[in-house]
Design a protein around this motif. Sequence first.
Motif, mmCIF file in Angstrom:
data_model
loop_
_atom_site.group_PDB
_atom_site.id
_atom_site.type_symbol
_atom_site.label_atom_id
_atom_site.label_comp_id
_atom_site.label_asym_id
_atom_site.label_seq_id
_atom_site.Cartn_x
_atom_site.Cartn_y
_atom_site.Cartn_z
ATOM 1 N N THR A 18 0.844 -1.193 0.000
ATOM 2 C CA THR A 18 0.000 0.000 0.000
ATOM 3 C C THR A 18 0.882 1.248 0.000
ATOM 4 N N PRO A 19 0.327 2.388 -0.475
ATOM 5 C CA PRO A 19 1.107 3.628 -0.443
ATOM 6 C C PRO A 19 1.419 4.031 0.992
ATOM 7 N N THR A 20 2.503 4.777 1.290
ATOM 8 C CA THR A 20 3.304 5.362 0.228
ATOM 9 C C THR A 20 4.466 4.463 -0.189
ATOM 10 N N GLY A 21 4.788 3.481 0.604
ATOM 11 C CA GLY A 21 5.978 2.708 0.353
ATOM 12 C C GLY A 21 7.208 3.491 0.770
ATOM 13 N N PRO A 22 8.398 2.983 0.436
ATOM 14 C CA PRO A 22 9.613 3.717 0.822
ATOM 15 C C PRO A 22 9.679 5.071 0.120
ATOM 16 N N GLN A 23 10.270 6.055 0.790
ATOM 17 C CA GLN A 23 10.499 7.360 0.181
ATOM 18 C C GLN A 23 11.896 7.367 -0.438
ATOM 19 N N ILE A 24 11.946 7.693 -1.729
ATOM 20 C CA ILE A 24 13.194 7.623 -2.493
ATOM 21 C C ILE A 24 13.415 8.960 -3.171
ATOM 22 N N PRO A 25 14.612 9.528 -3.096
ATOM 23 C CA PRO A 25 14.850 10.810 -3.779
ATOM 24 C C PRO A 25 14.698 10.665 -5.288
ATOM 25 N N VAL A 26 14.105 11.682 -5.914
ATOM 26 C CA VAL A 26 13.944 11.667 -7.362
ATOM 27 C C VAL A 26 15.313 11.507 -8.019
ATOM 28 N N ASP B 19 1.110 -9.177 -7.392
ATOM 29 C CA ASP B 19 1.328 -8.466 -6.130
ATOM 30 C C ASP B 19 1.792 -7.053 -6.458
ATOM 31 N N PRO B 20 1.194 -6.032 -5.811
ATOM 32 C CA PRO B 20 1.591 -4.647 -6.087
ATOM 33 C C PRO B 20 2.734 -4.198 -5.184
ATOM 34 N N SER B 21 3.333 -3.068 -5.540
ATOM 35 C CA SER B 21 4.325 -2.430 -4.686
ATOM 36 C C SER B 21 4.319 -0.937 -4.989
ATOM 37 N N HIS B 22 4.831 -0.143 -4.038
ATOM 38 C CA HIS B 22 4.746 1.311 -4.134
ATOM 39 C C HIS B 22 6.043 1.962 -3.656
ATOM 40 N N TYR B 23 6.250 3.188 -4.130
ATOM 41 C CA TYR B 23 7.246 4.074 -3.511
ATOM 42 C C TYR B 23 6.782 5.505 -3.730
ATOM 43 N N PHE B 24 7.405 6.431 -3.004
ATOM 44 C CA PHE B 24 7.113 7.858 -3.185
ATOM 45 C C PHE B 24 8.421 8.572 -3.504
ATOM 46 N N GLY B 25 8.465 9.190 -4.694
ATOM 47 C CA GLY B 25 9.667 9.918 -5.110
ATOM 48 C C GLY B 25 9.613 11.358 -4.636
ATOM 49 N N TYR B 26 10.581 11.734 -3.819
ATOM 50 C CA TYR B 26 10.591 13.104 -3.298
ATOM 51 C C TYR B 26 11.787 13.870 -3.855
ATOM 52 N N VAL B 27 11.597 15.190 -3.952
ATOM 53 C CA VAL B 27 12.640 16.063 -4.490
ATOM 54 C C VAL B 27 13.565 16.501 -3.354
#
Length: 293
Positions: A48-56, A133-141
């Motif tokens: 489910t969201p957000t998943g790991p936060q990863i830099p853009v 199976d789904p997976s998620h991440y959130f790309g942050y600046v």
Amino acid sequence: AGQYANMGMVVGTPPSGISVMAVDPSHYFGVAPGIAIKKYTNGEDADTPTGPQIPVGGAVAWTYVVTNTGNEILLNVTVTDDKGVDVNCPKDSLAVGEVMTCTATGIATAGQYANMGTVVGTPPTGPDVAAADPSHYFGYVIPAPGIAIKKYTNGEDADTPTGPQIPVGGAVSWTYVVTNTGNVPLSNVAVSDDKGVVVSCPKSTLAAGEVMTCTASGTATAGQYANTGTATGTPPAGPAVTSADPSHYFGVTVPAKVGDFVWQDIDEDGVQDPGEPGVGNIEVRLYTAAGAL
């Protein structure tokens, strides 16, 4: 499901004597093919969201753990991703209970991201089996504030002397082009000049990439002149950013000249008014500051 065995028995009683009997076994195998997949993003089971936060622009590593959950071998085992990610698996068949790990990589994009891993396998008989199976991440600046200024004197980018030549007492016009070179907005944007020139700007905030032009004016003084414009701005977090740029001009003295007429200035106002007659045969002598003719 699986191997099954049972035994049939028959018993009969003759007119005399003991009963007779016979037995016979029988078997079947209940086929129950099955497959399962578990997908991870940078090691997290991010269903489910957000998943790991990863830099853009950062690395994304997906792993797909595939298991033969049935009771038959599976052939033509393939893993795909709904976002077109190229998935690599070490083999394409799985024995009963066998597990393998497939992998894929990518580069993080901005915002919420989701993709779905799907596995398909073919049993010896019957239709294919599949799982997803789904997976998620959130790309942050990553905040990277920045500001730049470019200063012009009478339209010239005069970073070095002499710059434009301007008559002493003439108008000087400075422009300061300010750019938000970062990826976050800036507030409290201001431009100052080291010679005390008053700089006017149209606004005090700049969005990422936005440009504005500030202005100032003055009167040329004699000789080489230099001043530096400095721009500052405040990002949402962290220290203010700043940038500076110099500019130059050279104030030139316009040579004096003697007029070609003389008149009787009755009211001594320096202007030949009506009724103030001209005077002829006037000799004009010029002297140096030391009094020499």
